[in-house]
Motif scaffolding. Structure first.
Motif, PDB file in Angstrom:
ATOM      1  N   SER A   6      10.914  21.636 -76.155  1.00 56.22           N
ATOM      2  CA  SER A   6      12.339  21.396 -75.921  1.00 56.22           C
ATOM      3  C   SER A   6      12.677  19.976 -76.327  1.00 56.22           C
ATOM      4  O   SER A   6      11.792  19.163 -76.619  1.00 56.22           O
ATOM      5  CB  SER A   6      12.684  21.619 -74.442  1.00 56.22           C
ATOM      6  OG  SER A   6      11.971  20.714 -73.624  1.00 56.22           O
ATOM      7  N   GLY A   7      13.980  19.682 -76.354  1.00 58.42           N
ATOM      8  CA  GLY A   7      14.418  18.327 -76.633  1.00 58.42           C
ATOM      9  C   GLY A   7      14.975  18.110 -78.023  1.00 58.42           C
ATOM     10  O   GLY A   7      15.418  17.009 -78.346  1.00 58.42           O
ATOM     11  N   GLY A   8      14.940  19.121 -78.855  1.00 57.80           N
ATOM     12  CA  GLY A   8      15.489  18.974 -80.193  1.00 57.80           C
ATOM     13  C   GLY A   8      17.000  18.871 -80.160  1.00 57.80           C
ATOM     14  O   GLY A   8      17.642  19.054 -79.125  1.00 57.80           O
ATOM     15  N   GLY A   9      17.572  18.562 -81.323  1.00 54.19           N
ATOM     16  CA  GLY A   9      19.022  18.449 -81.397  1.00 54.19           C
ATOM     17  C   GLY A   9      19.446  17.803 -82.681  1.00 54.19           C
ATOM     18  O   GLY A   9      18.653  17.632 -83.613  1.00 54.19           O
ATOM     19  N   LEU A  10      20.716  17.429 -82.720  1.00 58.11           N
ATOM     20  CA  LEU A  10      21.312  16.773 -83.882  1.00 58.11           C
ATOM     21  C   LEU A  10      21.484  15.298 -83.573  1.00 58.11           C
ATOM     22  O   LEU A  10      22.042  14.932 -82.529  1.00 58.11           O
ATOM     23  CB  LEU A  10      22.665  17.414 -84.207  1.00 58.11           C
ATOM     24  CG  LEU A  10      23.504  16.750 -85.295  1.00 58.11           C
ATOM     25  CD1 LEU A  10      22.782  16.822 -86.640  1.00 58.11           C
ATOM     26  CD2 LEU A  10      24.884  17.411 -85.381  1.00 58.11           C
ATOM     27  N   VAL A  11      21.004  14.449 -84.472  1.00 61.35           N
ATOM     28  CA  VAL A  11      21.094  13.006 -84.266  1.00 61.35           C
ATOM     29  C   VAL A  11      21.368  12.337 -85.610  1.00 61.35           C
ATOM     30  O   VAL A  11      20.982  12.860 -86.662  1.00 61.35           O
ATOM     31  CB  VAL A  11      19.791  12.474 -83.615  1.00 61.35           C
ATOM     32  CG1 VAL A  11      18.595  12.677 -84.541  1.00 61.35           C
ATOM     33  CG2 VAL A  11      19.923  11.031 -83.196  1.00 61.35           C
ATOM     34  N   GLN A  12      22.019  11.207 -85.567  1.00 64.23           N
ATOM     35  CA  GLN A  12      22.267  10.457 -86.790  1.00 64.23           C
ATOM     36  C   GLN A  12      21.021   9.687 -87.206  1.00 64.23           C
ATOM     37  O   GLN A  12      20.173   9.346 -86.358  1.00 64.23           O
ATOM     38  CB  GLN A  12      23.430   9.486 -86.588  1.00 64.23           C
ATOM     39  CG  GLN A  12      24.795  10.162 -86.497  1.00 64.23           C
ATOM     40  CD  GLN A  12      25.940   9.164 -86.498  1.00 64.23           C
ATOM     41  OE1 GLN A  12      25.768   8.022 -86.069  1.00 64.23           O
ATOM     42  NE2 GLN A  12      27.100   9.598 -86.973  1.00 64.23           N
ATOM     43  N   ALA A  13      20.932   9.397 -88.480  1.00 56.90           N
ATOM     44  CA  ALA A  13      19.824   8.586 -88.981  1.00 56.90           C
ATOM     45  C   ALA A  13      19.762   7.274 -88.216  1.00 56.90           C
ATOM     46  O   ALA A  13      20.784   6.652 -87.940  1.00 56.90           O
ATOM     47  CB  ALA A  13      19.989   8.337 -90.468  1.00 56.90           C
ATOM     48  N   GLY A  14      18.550   6.885 -87.864  1.00 54.73           N
ATOM     49  CA  GLY A  14      18.347   5.677 -87.080  1.00 54.73           C
ATOM     50  C   GLY A  14      18.291   5.927 -85.586  1.00 54.73           C
ATOM     51  O   GLY A  14      17.926   5.028 -84.822  1.00 54.73           O
ATOM     52  N   GLY A  15      18.663   7.132 -85.183  1.00 55.05           N
ATOM     53  CA  GLY A  15      18.669   7.470 -83.767  1.00 55.05           C
ATOM     54  C   GLY A  15      17.317   7.898 -83.254  1.00 55.05           C
ATOM     55  O   GLY A  15      16.311   7.857 -83.974  1.00 55.05           O
ATOM     56  N   SER A  16      17.299   8.331 -82.003  1.00 56.97           N
ATOM     57  CA  SER A  16      16.052   8.713 -81.331  1.00 56.97           C
ATOM     58  C   SER A  16      16.200  10.050 -80.631  1.00 56.97           C
ATOM     59  O   SER A  16      17.297  10.439 -80.212  1.00 56.97           O
ATOM     60  CB  SER A  16      15.665   7.665 -80.281  1.00 56.97           C
ATOM     61  OG  SER A  16      15.429   6.403 -80.866  1.00 56.97           O
ATOM     62  N   LEU A  17      15.078  10.726 -80.509  1.00 48.73           N
ATOM     63  CA  LEU A  17      14.973  11.942 -79.709  1.00 48.73           C
ATOM     64  C   LEU A  17      13.607  11.942 -79.050  1.00 48.73           C
ATOM     65  O   LEU A  17      12.654  11.374 -79.601  1.00 48.73           O
ATOM     66  CB  LEU A  17      15.105  13.205 -80.569  1.00 48.73           C
ATOM     67  CG  LEU A  17      16.491  13.648 -81.033  1.00 48.73           C
ATOM     68  CD1 LEU A  17      16.358  14.818 -82.004  1.00 48.73           C
ATOM     69  CD2 LEU A  17      17.368  14.033 -79.851  1.00 48.73           C
ATOM     70  N   ARG A  18      13.511  12.601 -77.895  1.00 47.04           N
ATOM     71  CA  ARG A  18      12.205  12.796 -77.269  1.00 47.04           C
ATOM     72  C   ARG A  18      11.983  14.285 -77.069  1.00 47.04           C
ATOM     73  O   ARG A  18      12.738  14.944 -76.360  1.00 47.04           O
ATOM     74  CB  ARG A  18      12.092  12.077 -75.931  1.00 47.04           C
ATOM     75  CG  ARG A  18      10.670  12.137 -75.388  1.00 47.04           C
ATOM     76  CD  ARG A  18      10.469  11.366 -74.103  1.00 47.04           C
ATOM     77  NE  ARG A  18      10.905  12.110 -72.937  1.00 47.04           N
ATOM     78  CZ  ARG A  18      10.410  11.920 -71.716  1.00 47.04           C
ATOM     79  NH1 ARG A  18       9.468  11.011 -71.502  1.00 47.04           N
ATOM     80  NH2 ARG A  18      10.877  12.621 -70.704  1.00 47.04           N
ATOM     81  N   LEU A  19      10.953  14.795 -77.721  1.00 48.81           N
ATOM     82  CA  LEU A  19      10.574  16.188 -77.557  1.00 48.81           C
ATOM     83  C   LEU A  19       9.576  16.312 -76.411  1.00 48.81           C
ATOM     84  O   LEU A  19       8.752  15.424 -76.190  1.00 48.81           O
ATOM     85  CB  LEU A  19       9.948  16.732 -78.834  1.00 48.81           C
ATOM     86  CG  LEU A  19      10.762  16.609 -80.119  1.00 48.81           C
ATOM     87  CD1 LEU A  19      10.021  17.285 -81.278  1.00 48.81           C
ATOM     88  CD2 LEU A  19      12.148  17.180 -79.959  1.00 48.81           C
ATOM     89  N   SER A  20       9.681  17.423 -75.709  1.00 51.79           N
ATOM     90  CA  SER A  20       8.728  17.740 -74.645  1.00 51.79           C
ATOM     91  C   SER A  20       8.102  19.090 -74.926  1.00 51.79           C
ATOM     92  O   SER A  20       8.712  19.945 -75.575  1.00 51.79           O
ATOM     93  CB  SER A  20       9.437  17.792 -73.282  1.00 51.79           C
ATOM     94  OG  SER A  20      10.050  16.572 -72.969  1.00 51.79           O
ATOM     95  N   CYS A  21       6.889  19.275 -74.444  1.00 48.83           N
ATOM     96  CA  CYS A  21       6.221  20.564 -74.562  1.00 48.83           C
ATOM     97  C   CYS A  21       5.490  20.820 -73.257  1.00 48.83           C
ATOM     98  O   CYS A  21       4.512  20.133 -72.940  1.00 48.83           O
ATOM     99  CB  CYS A  21       5.260  20.581 -75.731  1.00 48.83           C
ATOM    100  SG  CYS A  21       4.314  22.125 -75.882  1.00 48.83           S
ATOM    101  N   ALA A  22       5.973  21.792 -72.500  1.00 46.82           N
ATOM    102  CA  ALA A  22       5.370  22.146 -71.218  1.00 46.82           C
ATOM    103  C   ALA A  22       4.387  23.288 -71.412  1.00 46.82           C
ATOM    104  O   ALA A  22       4.729  24.302 -72.029  1.00 46.82           O
ATOM    105  CB  ALA A  22       6.451  22.544 -70.229  1.00 46.82           C
TER     106      ALA A  22
END
Length: 124
Positions: A6-22
């Motif tokens: 989980s944790g995916g999505g749409l982000v602009q270049a230079g941004g951040s995301l954190r994916l998790s895997c349970a």
């Protein structure tokens, strides 16, 4: 065995995301864990891996070194992929996987269990 990313999505270049895997249904600390990704029209590729037990060993593909960080929380049976300074070329479906090989591994065929992916889209 289930791996739920989980944790995916749409982000602009230079941004951040954190994916998790349970993870569930497996002895979590006994597995090394990894993230892979597959972009449209391309083969799935290795992104990062963390060793079993304390997770003191990690490995990354060259293009994400210094931008992505993999970690594990054995108390929560969860791994994470912190993704910073995202680029459009990071756009892909990201998958988590578990391997009974103790050290970090990048080869897909060494991973026994796979989760469903989570979409990451980086806009320019």
């Amino acid at each position: 065995v289930q791996l739920q990313a989980s944790g995916g999505g749409l982000v602009q270049a230079g941004g951040s995301l954190r994916l998790s895997c349970a993870a569930s249904g497996l002895r979590f600390i006994a597995y090394s864990l990894g993230w892979f990704r597959q972009a449209p029209g391309k083969e799935r590729e290795f992104v990062a891996a963390v060793s079993r037990m304390s997770g003191d060993s990690t490995s990354y593909r060259d293009s994400v070194k210094g931008r992505f960080t993999i970690s594990r929380d054995n108390a929560k049976n969860t791994i994470y992929l912190q993704m910073d300074s995202l680029k459009p070329e990071d756009t892909a479906v990201y998958y988590c996987a578990a391997s009974t090989v103790g050290q970090v591994v990048s080869r897909e065929n060494l991973y026994k269990h796979w989760g469903r992916g989570t979409q990451v889209t980086v806009s320019s």
